[in-house]
Enzyme design. Structure first.
Site, PDB file in Angstrom:
ATOM      1  N   SER A   8       3.856  -2.726  -9.998  1.00 54.60           N
ATOM      2  CA  SER A   8       3.546  -2.840  -8.210  1.00 54.60           C
ATOM      3  C   SER A   8       4.658  -3.144  -7.569  1.00 54.60           C
ATOM      4  CB  SER A   8       2.318  -3.628  -8.245  1.00 54.60           C
ATOM      5  OG  SER A   8       2.628  -5.015  -8.519  1.00 54.60           O
ATOM      6  N   HIS A  60       2.026   4.400 -10.273  1.00 55.20           N
ATOM      7  CA  HIS A  60       1.248   2.980  -9.746  1.00 55.20           C
ATOM      8  C   HIS A  60      -0.110   3.107  -9.572  1.00 55.20           C
ATOM      9  CE1 HIS A  60       0.534  -0.752  -6.876  1.00 55.20           C
ATOM     10  NE2 HIS A  60       0.310  -1.076  -7.949  1.00 55.20           N
ATOM     11  N   GLU A  95       0.665   5.807  -6.582  1.00 51.99           N
ATOM     12  CA  GLU A  95       2.228   5.966  -5.857  1.00 51.99           C
ATOM     13  C   GLU A  95       2.784   6.255  -7.080  1.00 51.99           C
ATOM     14  OE1 GLU A  95       2.175   2.655  -2.499  1.00 51.99           O
ATOM     15  OE2 GLU A  95       2.498   1.868  -4.638  1.00 51.99           O
ATOM     16  N   ASN A 134       1.866  -1.982  -0.716  1.00 52.30           N
ATOM     17  CA  ASN A 134       2.557  -3.440  -1.024  1.00 52.30           C
ATOM     18  C   ASN A 134       3.452  -3.738  -0.107  1.00 52.30           C
ATOM     19  OD1 ASN A 134       0.535  -3.782  -2.946  1.00 52.30           O
ATOM     20  ND2 ASN A 134       1.853  -4.125  -4.669  1.00 52.30           N
TER      21      ASN A 134
END
Length: 594
Positions: free
Chosen positions: A121, A142, A154, A192
């Protein structure tokens, strides 16, 4: 011709790895799942069986389907058993050395065309790729937790990833009923990278005692429609996890927005990790519980028993625009007599007509009786004279965001209003203390920032200046509760709570687009799908208006002087070009109808 993925491997059977295995098996794929020991394999099997049992209990899967799903999964403790798979997804803990060793080992055993993917991540996919003899076939994949539920994936391409690898995985992810977004290899990827800057900023606000944890969380839930407040979300993620992600992001970006606020380290050292330890920003009934219990930080009533509350019966509102009219409606609907002042009889008439139309809609929809409609309208009086505010208990100024104009109004109100009358401004970005300084009664001046549309939006930011009297703040909070609103308290600095947290996040999204890191569509999809936000950043910017957004970002930068707050050049260029969003038909996207 696109690759076919029939048999896939997963390395790591923790919560995340087991969830990825389930995703593949649910979609009819043969899965070989590898762990380091038989005990770890057994734990992974338990994760899978618990998840499928939950699906059966909820009626989402039959016993037969669960049996078939589990039957498609083979477990092993040997990487050699992954020799014939078409794709391997690594899902071991977030340690670069550990992941690199896994990739190096896989590289020895799998076929030359096998794609190696990491579920990291935050770590560099490029760093993992160069530990293999096939860097062109290494990619980030991800998944979000819980993988069987969350739609976003992702796909992270490095500078050497072969284009067809990304294209094939994009098509493959879509067959898994996922929403794939393609991005470059940068710490935090999309979700993130945008989420954790915002969370870090919220933690810093709390650390500075700018606002309480409850008010910070309530502001973002009620002001932006977020499913969770930032501090509650940090508790769910885990403060240690958040700290590691921020550290990784800061190491790459050197952006102070990503530098973990010192409070994280202090809380982690004290064992306050969030829900998993039973205490973080909040205290929970027990470790891993979601039930919040009272603690020493839990506030009592919003209004302190020690602060008296002034009586408010008659209210004045300066302004006849959309926001002002909405505020008039809110007060009149709550039983207050309201005087609305406009610059001309026609503007006052149009404002009251708009309020009447709004109330009529509520009657048609069955949300309001005709009697209440008539009573509400009967409490509203129009005027073009500020002098008619001489006997009101509270005046709410709701005119254009121009400081000198607001200061002139407050100076006039100071001379007209009776002693003890509270003077409030609805400004969303200007210093409330500037309005207070235009009067001889700064202790009676407070910010009451309603959100648009005022009759619908629950949040009101109650902004106290350095000179606001405690009983004025207490009265404002109590008044908002009488209006059926959710009041939050904060100090008088640019952006208050909501805009100070929201607009740096939106600005980061623009910078991400400007760097050609991802498309606007992928960034919006990532934030809506991965973070459950009601709108993606570019959708929201086009709705708010790019000129309004730029003005707020400039005010934030002027106040905080941090490079991370500096408006993205792309936003400034779009505003200069007249692309202001939906209101002009063109913004980050083009709209066929205005």
């Amino acid at each position: 011709m696109a690759r076919e993925f029939r048999t896939v491997g997963v390395v790591g059977l923790g919560t995340m790895g087991a969830g990825i295995v389930e995703v593949f098996a649910r979609n009819g794929l043969q899965v070989i799942a590898a762990e380091v020991t038989e005990e770890a394999v057994a734990r992974g099997r338990t994760h899978l069986e618990t998840s499928t049992r939950r699906a059966i209990d909820r009626g989402k899967m039959t016993e037969e389907q669960a049996g078939e799903l589990l039957g498609r999964i083979t477990t092993t403790t040997s990487m050699a058993d992954l020799a014939d798979v078409d794709l391997v997804v690594e899902a071991v803990p977030e340690s670069l050395d550990l992941k690199a060793s896994v990739f190096a080992e896989l590289d020895k055993h799998v076929g030359p065309d096998t794609i190696l993917a990491s579920n990291t991540s935050s770590l560099s996919v490029t760093e993992l790729a160069v530990r293999t003899q096939r860097p062109g076939k290494v990619v980030g994949m991800h998944f979000f937790n819980p993988a069987p539920v969350q739609k976003l994936v992702e796909l992270v391409r490095t500078v050497v990833t072969e284009p067809d690898v990304v294209e094939d995985l994009q098509a493959f992810a879509a067959t898994l009923d996922k929403v794939p977004v393609v991005i470059g290899d940068r710490a935090g990827f999309i979700a993130n990278a945008l989420l954790f800057g915002y969370l870090n900023h919220a933690a810093r606000m709390y650390e500075e005692r700018y606002a309480s944890r409850e008010d910070l969380d309530a502001a973002m839930r009620h002001g932006c429609g977020y499913p969770m407040g930032p501090l509650a979300l940090l508790d769910l993620i885990g403060l240690d996890t958040a700290y590691e992600i921020l550290e990784t992001m800061y190491a790459q970006s050197r952006n102070l927005m990503h530098a973990p606020t010192p409070l994280f380290k202090q809380m982690i050292t004290a064992g306050l990790l969030g829900r998993k330890s039973g205490r973080g920003f909040y205290t929970y009934e027990k470790p891993h519980s979601s039930k919040v219990v009272p603690d020493a930080e839990t506030p009592g009533a919003l209004v302190s028993d020690e602060a008296p509350v002034r009586e408010v019966q008659r209210v004045g509102v300066v302004g006849t625009g959309t926001m002002a009219s909405g505020i008039v409606q809110v007060f009149a609907s709550a039983g207050f007599d309201v005087v609305v002042r406009g610059r001309s009889d026609s503007k006052v008439g149009a404002s009251i007509a708009g309020i009447k139309k709004s109330l009529e809609k509520a009657v048609v929809r069955g949300r309001l009786t005709e009697e209440k409609r008539d009573a509400t309208l009967g409490r509203i009086t129009g005027t073009t004279r500020l002098e008619d505010f001489a006997d009101v208990d509270l005046v709410v100024e709701a005119i254009a965001e121009e400081l000198e104009v607001k200061r002139a109004v407050f100076g006039a109100l100071d001379e007209i209003c009776k002693p003890g009358a509270i003077l409030a401004t609805t400004t969303s970005s200007l210093p409330v203390v500037e309005c207070a300084a235009a009067t001889s009664r700064p202790a009676d001046v407070v910010g009451l920032h309603f959100f648009n549309p005022a009759p619908v939006m629950k949040l009101v930011e109650v902004v106290s200046t350095i000179g606001t009297a405690p009983d004025v703040s207490a009265t404002a909070l109590a008044l908002c509760e009488k209006l059926g609103k959710v009041p939050v308290s904060c100090g008088d600095r640019a952006g208050f709570i909501v805009n100070a947290l929201l607009f740096p996040y939106l600005n980061d999204a623009v910078k991400m687009l400007e760097a050609h890191y991802a498309t606007a569509d992928d960034i919006d999809a990532a934030m809506k799908t991965g973070c459950a936000l009601p709108m993606g950043p570019f959708e929201l910017l086009d709705v708010v208006g790019l000129d309004v957004s730029l003005a707020i970002e400039r005010s934030l930068y002027k106040e905080f002087r941090q490079a991370g707050f500096a408006p993205a050049p792309l936003l400034e260029h779009l505003v200069t070009a007249g692309r202001l969003g939906r209101k002009t038909g063109h913004g980050f996207r083009d709209y066929t109808s205005r």
